[in-house]
Structures are given as structure tokens and as C-alpha cells.
Design a protein around this motif. Structure first.
Motif, short mmCIF file in Angstrom:
data_model
loop_
_atom_site.label_atom_id
_atom_site.label_comp_id
_atom_site.label_asym_id
_atom_site.label_seq_id
_atom_site.Cartn_x
_atom_site.Cartn_y
_atom_site.Cartn_z
N MET A 1 11.01 -1.08 -0.48
CA MET A 1 12.24 -0.83 0.05
C MET A 1 13.55 -0.75 -0.87
O MET A 1 13.58 -1.61 -1.84
CB MET A 1 12.62 -1.90 1.44
N PRO A 2 14.86 0.09 -0.79
CA PRO A 2 15.69 0.34 -1.44
C PRO A 2 16.52 -1.22 -1.47
O PRO A 2 16.82 -1.41 -0.30
CB PRO A 2 16.29 1.57 -1.22
N ALA B 1 9.79 1.64 9.54
CA ALA B 1 10.85 0.90 9.94
C ALA B 1 10.50 -0.27 10.87
O ALA B 1 10.89 -1.59 10.80
CB ALA B 1 11.98 1.83 10.77
N ALA B 2 9.24 0.19 11.70
CA ALA B 2 8.65 -0.85 12.54
C ALA B 2 8.34 -1.85 11.80
O ALA B 2 8.27 -3.05 12.24
CB ALA B 2 7.81 -0.29 13.42
N ALA C 1 18.56 5.71 -0.04
CA ALA C 1 17.21 6.01 -0.88
C ALA C 1 16.17 6.18 0.03
O ALA C 1 16.14 5.49 1.21
CB ALA C 1 17.20 4.98 -1.82
N HIS C 2 15.21 7.06 -0.42
CA HIS C 2 13.97 7.43 0.42
C HIS C 2 12.97 6.30 0.42
O HIS C 2 12.78 5.53 -0.81
CB HIS C 2 13.38 8.50 0.11
N THR D 1 0.89 -1.30 0.05
CA THR D 1 0.03 -0.10 -0.13
C THR D 1 0.89 1.06 -0.07
O THR D 1 0.56 2.32 -0.67
CB THR D 1 -0.95 -0.04 1.09
N TYR D 2 2.12 1.25 0.67
CA TYR D 2 2.89 2.23 0.64
C TYR D 2 3.52 2.44 -0.69
O TYR D 2 3.90 3.51 -1.28
CB TYR D 2 4.09 2.05 1.78
N GLU D 3 3.83 1.33 -1.26
CA GLU D 3 4.31 1.41 -2.64
C GLU D 3 3.74 1.87 -3.69
O GLU D 3 3.91 2.76 -4.45
CB GLU D 3 4.90 -0.03 -3.20
#
Length: 241
Positions: A143-144, A205-206, A199-200, A39-41
Motif C-alpha cells: 500500500m502507498p 480495500a476490504a 498511487a495505485h 502475494t499482491y505485492e
């Protein structure tokens, strides 16, 4: 030929049982976390999507599991289709590793108990999850990551070196073997895993930490079940005592 058939049949039986079990475990552990990360992606309008089959080893920290695919490529739909592909991949992965375990049990030339199988399973967990995971922990979509070929090369080299090192430590009880075995285990980590430039990412992180823990625990269950079930199946089908 009968020995070969017993190894194959044992691997199939153990692989099906473990594959089904691990898919159920993933459905309440790692898969929901992957969906959250997606969902973030998607919120970022990313042009890449991820699909992780999570097979032991597979989601067990292998770089290929974090591979991305272009958005124009086909991918299984959420729900039954995605679960079916995950189940199939898990079963095939479990069968492959079970063949290796069954061959190792047979080469020992004496009956193995379920406790022996559990110990071998824990060895597989160390080789294919713990050692590579120290440098390349499981990564969520969005994630990078470093370049795929470099990650795969380091992952497979680390797993192979760790396996060879453990074999020397366990089966060659001599000073030179202990020294060489420890060196093989440590060298990949001294070289270091491929790293990606800063990279952003919007993935919390959790969430990433929970994913690493979930994948590691799932892999532990996978290897223990695979070792035990393979040892039991080999013993039964080979008519051992």
C-alpha cells in the motif's frame, strides 16, 4: 533498590506472558492478512518487501511497523524463523511498556488492583493506538505510504501530546488543565498526518479494512493484558496487600 528490582522483574514476567499471548493472537488474526497482502505485492513484481513484528503499539499503528526493506536485504523466512522473530519483538515491546506502567504504579505510592491496571492499559491503548491510528491507520504491504520520517514524527508527537492531554484531564482537575489537555489531544489532528499522493495498489480495500480492525483489536487485547498482568505482578513482587 528493592523497588527497582520489583519493577524490572514484574515487567519481565508480564512482558513474557503478554508477548506469547499476543503472538498467538496475531498468528490467527493479523499475520494471515499480511501474508495475503504480500502475494499482491509479489505479483506486481515489487522491489520492496515488508516485515512487521507487530509489537503493541508495534503493529499497533506505529509508522515504523509499515517500513519497507529493499529486496536484497535479509528477512526472516516464513514459518518458524519469522514467528520466532515476531515473538521476540513482541516480548521486548511488552517488557518496555510494562516498565513504564510499573514505574507509574510505583509513583502513585499505593497498591494498585487489577482493575486499576486495566484502566491504565486502556489509557495506553488510547495513547498508542487510537489517537495515532486516526491519522495513520495500520497499512499492509503493497500500500502507498507517506515518507517514513514524517510519519514517525507525527506518530510520536501525537502519542506524546495525547498522553500529556489525558494526564492533565485526569490528574489536574482545574479548568485551565482541562482546556489545555483537550487542546493537546486535538491539535495533532488539526495539523493532520502526512499524506501520500494518490498511487495505485492492488491490495483490496476490504483486505485493508480487515487488517485495520484486526490490528486495533489485537492492540486492545495487548494493552488490557499488559495493564492487568503488570499491576498483578507489581503488587505480588512488592509484597503489597
Amino acid at each position: 533498590m528493592s523497588v527497582f528490582r520489583s519493577i524490572v522483574f514484574s515487567a519481565v514476567l508480564a512482558g513474557i506472558a503478554v508477548g506469547i499471548t499476543i503472538t498467538a493472537v496475531q498468528s490467527i488474526g493479523t499475520i494471515p492478512l499480511i501474508q495475503q497482502a504480500e502475494t499482491y505485492e509479489k505479483a506486481l513484481g515489487a522491489t520492496h518487501g515488508h516485515f512487521m513484528s507487530e509489537a503493541v503499539a508495534l503493529e499497533s499503528a506505529a509508522p515504523a511497523a509499515a517500513n519497507s526493506h529493499h529486496a536484497a536485504e535479509w528477512e526472516p523466512a516464513d514459518g518458524f524463523q519469522r514467528t520466532s522473530f515476531t515473538l521476540g519483538a513482541n516480548i521486548l515491546t511488552a517488557i518496555g511498556f510494562s516498565l513504564l506502567l510499573g514505574g507509574a504504579f510505583t509513583l502513585r505510592r499505593h497498591s494498585v488492583s487489577w482493575r486499576d491496571g486495566m484502566i491504565w492499559g486502556l489509557g495506553g491503548f488510547v495513547v498508542f493506538t487510537v489517537a495515532p491510528g486516526l491519522g495513520l491507520p495500520p497499512e499492509l504491504p503493497g500500500m502507498p505510504v507517506a515518507e517514513l520520517a514524517a510519519r514517525q514524527l507525527w506518530w510520536f508527537s501525537t502519542a506524546a501530546a495525547t498522553a500529556a492531554g489525558i494526564c492533565l484531564l485526569v490528574f489536574k482537575r482545574q479548568p485551565w488543565a482541562a482546556g489545555l489537555g483537550l487542546a493537546l489531544i486535538v491539535i495533532p489532528h488539526l495539523i493532520g498526518a502526512p499524506v501520500v499522493a494518490a498511487a495505485h495498489t492492488d491490495v483490496p480495500a476490504a483486505l485493508s479494512h480487515r487488517f485495520v480492525v484486526a490490528v486495533t483489536l489485537t492492540s486492545l487485547v495487548f494493552w488490557v493484558l499488559l495493564g492487568v498482568s503488570t499491576s498483578v505482578a507489581v503488587r505480588r513482587l512488592s509484597n503489597g496487600p
